[in-house]
Every structure is written in structure tokens, then in C-alpha cells.
Design an enzyme around this catalytic site. Sequence first.
Site, short mmCIF file in Angstrom:
data_model
loop_
_atom_site.label_atom_id
_atom_site.label_comp_id
_atom_site.label_asym_id
_atom_site.label_seq_id
_atom_site.Cartn_x
_atom_site.Cartn_y
_atom_site.Cartn_z
N LYS A 1 -19.71 -58.92 -7.53
CA LYS A 1 -20.94 -59.97 -8.25
C LYS A 1 -20.37 -59.76 -9.80
O LYS A 1 -19.51 -60.51 -10.22
CB LYS A 1 -22.00 -59.12 -7.94
CG LYS A 1 -22.37 -59.51 -6.49
CD LYS A 1 -23.70 -59.04 -5.96
CE LYS A 1 -23.93 -58.99 -4.36
NZ LYS A 1 -24.28 -60.11 -3.79
N TYR B 1 -26.95 -52.76 3.11
CA TYR B 1 -25.79 -53.62 3.56
C TYR B 1 -24.63 -53.51 2.44
O TYR B 1 -24.90 -53.47 1.39
CB TYR B 1 -26.34 -55.20 3.17
CG TYR B 1 -25.32 -56.11 3.44
CD1 TYR B 1 -24.82 -56.82 2.53
CD2 TYR B 1 -25.00 -56.20 5.06
CE1 TYR B 1 -23.66 -57.95 2.89
CE2 TYR B 1 -23.66 -57.28 5.35
CZ TYR B 1 -23.47 -58.14 4.14
OH TYR B 1 -22.57 -58.88 4.38
N ASP C 1 -22.83 -47.48 -3.59
CA ASP C 1 -22.49 -48.88 -3.52
C ASP C 1 -23.16 -49.60 -4.70
O ASP C 1 -24.37 -50.06 -4.41
CB ASP C 1 -22.86 -49.42 -2.20
CG ASP C 1 -22.32 -50.93 -2.12
OD1 ASP C 1 -22.54 -51.67 -0.85
OD2 ASP C 1 -22.27 -51.69 -3.13
P1 KE4 Z 1 -19.59 -59.48 -0.85
O1 KE4 Z 1 -18.47 -59.16 0.20
O2 KE4 Z 1 -20.63 -60.48 -0.38
O3 KE4 Z 1 -19.05 -59.92 -2.12
O4 KE4 Z 1 -20.40 -58.09 -1.02
C1 KE4 Z 1 -20.78 -57.13 0.03
C2 KE4 Z 1 -21.92 -56.51 -0.52
C3 KE4 Z 1 -21.74 -55.08 -0.48
N1 KE4 Z 1 -22.47 -54.26 -0.93
C4 KE4 Z 1 -23.99 -54.64 -1.49
C5 KE4 Z 1 -24.82 -53.47 -2.01
C6 KE4 Z 1 -24.20 -55.97 -1.32
O5 KE4 Z 1 -25.52 -56.41 -1.58
C7 KE4 Z 1 -23.18 -56.96 -0.77
C8 KE4 Z 1 -23.51 -58.44 -0.58
N2 KE4 Z 1 -24.88 -58.95 -0.88
C9 KE4 Z 1 -25.31 -59.87 -0.11
C10 KE4 Z 1 -26.52 -60.53 -0.68
N3 KE4 Z 1 -27.57 -59.28 -0.66
C11 KE4 Z 1 -24.39 -61.22 -0.27
C12 KE4 Z 1 -25.03 -62.46 -0.04
C13 KE4 Z 1 -24.25 -63.15 1.14
O6 KE4 Z 1 -24.04 -62.47 2.25
O7 KE4 Z 1 -24.05 -64.29 1.41
#
Ligand code: KE4
Length: 424
Positions: free
Chosen positions: A267, A144, A239
Site C-alpha cells: 500500500k 487478512y 503484517d
Molecule cells: P494486497 O495483495 O491486496 O496488496 O495486500 C494483501 C494484504 C495483506 N495484509 C493486510 C493487512 C492487508 O490489509 C492486505 C490487503 N488489504 C485489503 C483491504 N483490507 C485489500 C483490498 C482488496 O482486497 O481489494
Amino acid sequence: MNESTSRRLFEQACELIPGGVNSPVRACHNVHSLPLFIAEAHGCRLKDVDGQEYIDFVLSWGPMLLGHDHPEVTKAVRDAAGRGTSYGAPCPDEVTLAQMVVDAMPSLEMVRMVNSGTEATMSALRLARGVTGRDKVLKFIGCYHGHADPYLAAAGSGVATFSIPGTPGVPAAVVADTLLAPYNDLAAVETIFARHGDSIAAVIVEPVAANMGLVLPKAGFLEGLRAITAKHGALLIFDEVITGFRASYGGAQERFGITPDLTTFGKIIGGGLPVGAFGGKRAIMEHVAPRGEVYQAGTLSGNPLAMAAGIATLRQLKNMDYAALERRVSAFAHELRDILAAKNVPIQMPTIASMFCPYFSETPVENFDDAQKCDQELFTTFYKQMRAQGIYLAPSGYETGMVSFVHTDDDFARALDAARKVTF
Ligand code: KE4
């Protein structure tokens, strides 16, 4: 557990906010549970609106490696707020945080701040396409990278949790340039490059896949991606939104000794405030506007409060003993595995750095197909009974457990005691 206030708030929220939440995975659909509304958080503890306390193994999906309400971070944000909340102009802390990120990450010479991991990965792909003049991107099934259109093909995290086949609203033409391979499958990557090699702008990979549970890279996988992309003139994007400053202070790239062309962050670098970033070598990053032609922008990018939180966080993390934390988390994860195995349930418990993941499976999980075969009903049983005992786990088998530097041995002991009481 009294959940009446959370229930009332959730009913209200469902009238105002799609699904009652501002991010799908928080809805706890996958574990058939009511989302808890949190009133406050300190250290590794959450307190919900009904006054119940939980030991937090989600940590806001990763940012809170120092724990919640760390005094240095809270002070930095309070002080910054007294100087105004947004200028729409450069501020000194943007330079300070950029320097800290560049100094920490072996592959970085320049970095651009954005407001989320999604913005970071979206921008990194545009940059890769702009620099190479190519359109295709290769991602891995179950990884993701946020919710930007090109990545919503066979994505992990909430997309996997909700088994969303693709996503309505993403034009087929957009994902037509998104190529897919199973994680850890270099042969599949070779085959794709043999066919599309000269039109692939980038390969993007979670160097540790933490959005289909927790899948570790097999020996040679990341090295193979580095070699294949270099051979074909494609960029390798790590990533590190989750692994950045968590896999080690220098991220997965330092831990595994791989130099990607671009890296994305999120994060932890915002210390819980909205920050993402993408960075790489100067020769690539100088293509980003206004220095170069690849456009990317953001009203609140480099926000002074977020920069202050990120600086305060990294200042603390730089001096932390990551190896000691990893030893403690590894011991905890293996004891948790043994407790569950003694209950005659199939259990795997991969762990790395401060992450762990209970997979209810007879066999190790090496890719998304394996992750999908895990017993989600057993996971739900485990989740519900742990939460009823005050242990707050990620509400999906496609997420991963997170530990902070402020989890104590007593916190681990309480979680293990709760696991002993779980009945399947
Ligand atoms: P954000 O746009 O949610 O800040 O980041 C996206 C993203 C990009 N790359 C990786 C490897 C990520 O894990 C994420 C976001 N992680 C999820 C939880 N595994 C966010 C939680 C959510 O979607 O509420």
C-alpha cells in the site's frame, strides 16, 4: 445520484471480469450497492464516471495517505515513465527506497521489494519456514494477510465480507499447517504453543487488525506474542501492509515498541503503485535467494515507476505531523460516534492514527466473533445514505475508514453533516 454510466460499465464488466471487478470487496455486495466506476481522483476527492464527487474515506484501501494525485508523487511517476517503464535489471531507486524503508522501521536491516502485500506475506512465511525448518504458521481469526493459500483460513476483509468458509482450490493439506487463534487471546496462543511449539515456524499478526473492521491490540497482547515466539524459537511476523507508515512513520512496531523478526509492507510504500515488501534482520534476510536458499522472485519487483512513487511518498510522509492528524481523526471519529448514538443505534467507534471504524454494536469489538455480531443491516443503511450524500466509505463492515493528510476540517464537517441526516 446518477449512476447510469457506472451501471452500464458494470454490466459490461460482468461479462468480462468475474463479478465485474478485479478484487472482490470492490463489488459492494455486502452493502447491496452498485460499485461506482471512478474517472479520476485528486486530494481526498473521487469523481465517478457520472461526474459525481465524493469525499474519499477508503483511499484505495490505504495507500493514499497523502491523498490522490499528490503533485510530488505524480511528477515523480511522470518523470520515471520518461526513462522507461521496466528494465528487468536493478535501478538506483530500488536502493533509495530500500534505504528509506530500513531507516524508517526499527526492526529492519534488509528488505526485499515485491509487487503486492500478498506476495510480501507469502514470501515472509516461506522465509520463516526456510529459516526455522518448521511448517506450521499461527494466524488470527479475522486477520487478512492477502490471498496466498496458507492464509485463506478464517481470513478477514473480502473473505469475511463474502463469508467464504474456506476457499475452494486451497488444498486441505495446505491449511492443515495453519493454526488459528482469536485475536487478543494470548491464552489460546499459549495453548497452541504448548501443543505445537516446536513445529511452528511463525506467528503472523496485524499489529492493529484492520480487516475485521478496526480491532486494537489489548494491552500486553503484542508483547505476549513477542515473548511466546522468542521462547519457542518461532518468528514473529508483523503484517504492516496497512499500519506501515500509517500507524506512525515507523509503523506499529515503532508505535508499540515491539521488534518483530519479519515485517511485511504494501500500500503506502508504493504511493498507489503496485509495491509490497518484506524485511527483517540481516541474519534472517540473507537466507533469501540469491544470497541464500529461500527462493522468491518477480519480474516487476522494484519497478522504476513504483519505486519513484514510493520514494516521493515517503519523502513527504517523513516530515508530516502524524500526531496532529491523529488528534483530528480522533475528534472526528468521536463526534461521528456521538451523532450516531443520538439516533439510538448501538455504536462503537474505535480509532487509532488515521483510521476509524463504525461498528453497530452495543459492546466493544475485541475479536472476529464480536465483529460478526455487529448489525450489518444498520451498517448498510449508514453506507448507502452517506454515499448518497457524497461520502465514500468502505463498502463492508469488515473494512476500516482511512483518512489522509489532505482531508480538511471542512471535509470532516461535511461528513458529519451527512451523518446527521442519516435515518435508521
Ligand atoms: P494486497 O495483495 O491486496 O496488496 O495486500 C494483501 C494484504 C495483506 N495484509 C493486510 C493487512 C492487508 O490489509 C492486505 C490487503 N488489504 C485489503 C483491504 N483490507 C485489500 C483490498 C482488496 O482486497 O481489494
